[in-house]
Scaffold this active site. Structure first.
Site, PDB file in Angstrom:
ATOM      1  N   VAL A 179      12.427 -10.645 -33.749  1.00  0.00           N
ATOM      2  CA  VAL A 179      13.760 -10.053 -33.895  1.00  0.00           C
ATOM      3  C   VAL A 179      14.386  -9.996 -32.513  1.00  0.00           C
ATOM      4  CG1 VAL A 179      15.087  -8.001 -34.514  1.00  0.00           C
ATOM      5  CG2 VAL A 179      13.163  -8.708 -35.942  1.00  0.00           C
ATOM      6  N   ALA A 203      14.107  -7.533 -27.577  1.00  0.00           N
ATOM      7  CA  ALA A 203      13.561  -8.323 -28.678  1.00  0.00           C
ATOM      8  C   ALA A 203      12.155  -7.812 -28.988  1.00  0.00           C
ATOM      9  CB  ALA A 203      13.494  -9.803 -28.298  1.00  0.00           C
ATOM     10  N   LYS A 204      11.584  -8.238 -30.062  1.00  0.00           N
ATOM     11  CA  LYS A 204      10.180  -7.924 -30.363  1.00  0.00           C
ATOM     12  C   LYS A 204       9.696  -8.929 -31.387  1.00  0.00           C
ATOM     13  CE  LYS A 204       7.052  -4.736 -29.337  1.00  0.00           C
ATOM     14  NZ  LYS A 204       6.915  -4.011 -28.052  1.00  0.00           N
ATOM     15  N   GLY A 205       8.388  -9.165 -31.408  1.00  0.00           N
ATOM     16  CA  GLY A 205       7.857 -10.092 -32.392  1.00  0.00           C
ATOM     17  C   GLY A 205       6.491  -9.654 -32.851  1.00  0.00           C
ATOM     18  N   ASP A 217       1.601  -7.069 -26.486  1.00  0.00           N
ATOM     19  CA  ASP A 217       1.693  -5.757 -27.135  1.00  0.00           C
ATOM     20  C   ASP A 217       0.345  -5.587 -27.848  1.00  0.00           C
ATOM     21  OD1 ASP A 217       3.889  -3.604 -27.790  1.00  0.00           O
ATOM     22  OD2 ASP A 217       2.827  -3.897 -29.653  1.00  0.00           O
TER      23      ASP A 217
END
Ligand code: NAD
Length: 411
Positions: free
Chosen positions: A56, A101-103, A142
């Protein structure tokens, strides 16, 4: 409450203070792009498995989007969206030139061999390489991902786009990484905690601390705070909590965990308590550094610490946050408390672009400068406007992102 709903609630509390219009709120809250991809892989035993991955990209008004990659069975679009949005506010708050952002991939890494992990990572890059890059979106580690995963991402991306070490951060130190990245988040938690103590007129040597989570963030925060003379009276991990009123010797606990596959299970110099009991201990400072959503309206009235440092992302649910604020507790929000990691990731990206390596002293000095400045701004704004540190932090971040959005031209 869903994770993104919680971030929206915090956003709206700050947006009310800023008197932001509904249309501007919608623009700033809506993610720029949400990607959901299929990742078919062949397991080592020849079995075919289909995984789902997400990226995202929330906002890029202030620069390339930045955020970690989480490999965990509970990864879902709502959680990734909330974490992507938090990254936008975090990078703006510490004033580094990034968006958010992050995934993630919904997978249990403990069931994977190293070769399977590598195949999944490379397949994921095959699916998203067109939308990431050193000037567009820069992933990082992460939960469930590490420096090796970052090295595979860089290598796979380079096959499509040529040599680009700045496409990802958190790489191995001897492979375009940066010294001090591993300790950065925990150290940042410690820096911000000491600054808060000082503003509250408390001395570290009079401060008893309980820390939930003894992984990367919790253990580095514990070491930093103990060397600053705070008394760490409780630590914990997934095996439970460990409490010792006279203080836990953190280097000893670290050695113990290292010798027991990373676990504190059976740590005898302390009494065993539950993770829930740890949160309710009679201490001055509580540092949740494991999971999100651990402080709720149910346990908030039982929390005795007057200072809570959010080392994990979203450990305090919004209704509990309001309750604790009314009880007079000071909560240092995640967007400030755990911003040390993304700050040192930014330094890594800067040195990748300069083909130059900083030493550990310089990294620590710059980290201290960035976090101290963000802390002072948030503290002063919270006093000036009589709002919580979280609302002040969101106000500062939203103002910066809003201004960049308007300057860039919306239509
Ligand atoms: P980690 O995997 O290294 O450590 C997590 C710790 O939490 C471990 O000690 C684990 O045993 C413990 N834990 C797991 N489940 C638990 C449970 N049910 N109850 C109590 N403890 C439990 O992860 P980390 O990198 O230290 O991250 C911790 C938190 O900090 C996460 O919320 C993460 O999103 C956040 N965070 C990490 C970074 C970073 O740079 N690592 C940056 C910003 C935010």
């Amino acid at each position: 409450m869903k994770a993104f709903e919680a971030v929206k609630l915090y956003f709206n509390r700050a947006a009310d203070q800023l008197e932001l219009t509904d249309n501007m709120r919608t623009l700033l809250l809506t993610p720029k792009r949400e990607l959901r991809v299929q990742i078919p892989i062949e397991r080592d035993n020849g079995e075919l498995q289909t995984l789902i991955g997400f990226r995202v990209q929330h906002d890029n008004a202030r620069g390339p989007m930045k955020g970690g990659l989480r490999f965990h069975p509970e990864v879902n679009l709502d959680e990734v969206r909330s974490l992507a949005s938090l990254m936008t506010w975090k990078t703006a708050l510490v004033n580094i030139p990034y968006g958010g952002a992050k995934g993630g991939i919904a997978v249990d890494v403990s069931t994977l061999s190293s070769r399977e992990l590598e195949r999944i990572t490379r397949k994921f890059v095959d699916e998203i390489h067109d939308v990431i890059g050193p000037d567009t979106d820069i992933p990082a580690p992460d939960m469930g991902t590490n420096a090796d995963v970052m090295a595979w991402i860089m290598n796979q991306y380079n096959k499509y786009h040529g040599f680009n070490p700045g496409v990802v951060t958190g790489k191995p130190v001897d492979h375009y990484g940066i010294p001090g990245r591993a300790e950065a988040t925990g150290r940042g938690v410690g820096i911000v905690a000491l600054k808060t103590l000082s503003r509250l007129g408390c001395r570290p040597q009079d401060t008893r601390v309980a820390i939930q989570g003894f992984g990367n963030v919790g253990s580095h925060a514990a070491s930093f705070l103990q060397s600053a003379q705070c008394q760490i009276v409780a630590i914990s991990d997934v095996s439970g909590g460990y409490h010792c009123e006279t203080g836990i010797d953190i280097p000893h606990a670290l050695r113990y965990a290292r010798e027991h596959q990373g676990s504190l299970a059976g740590y005898e110099p302390a009494d065993q308590i539950s993770n829930e009991e740890l949160l309710e201990l009679d201490v001055e400072m509580l540092v949740p550094a494991a999971l999100g959503g651990v402080i709720t309206v149910e346990n908030a009235p039982k929390i005795r610490a007057q200072l809570i440092i959010e080392a994990a992302n979203s450990p305090v649910w919004p209704h509990a946050d309001k309750l604790l604020f009314e009880q007079g507790a000071t909560i240092v929000p995640d967007v400030l408390a755990n911003a040390g990691g993304v700050t040192v990731s930014y330094f890594e990206w800067v040195q990748n672009r300069q083909y130059y390596q900083w030493n550990l002293d310089r990294v620590r000095q710059e980290l201290d400068r960035v976090l101290s400045s963000a802390f002072e701004e948030v503290w002063d704004l919270s006093r000036e406007r009589d709002v919580s540190l979280r609302t002040a932090a969101f106000m500062q971040a939203i103002s910066r992102v809003g201004r960049a959005t308007v300057l860039a031209g919306i239509a």
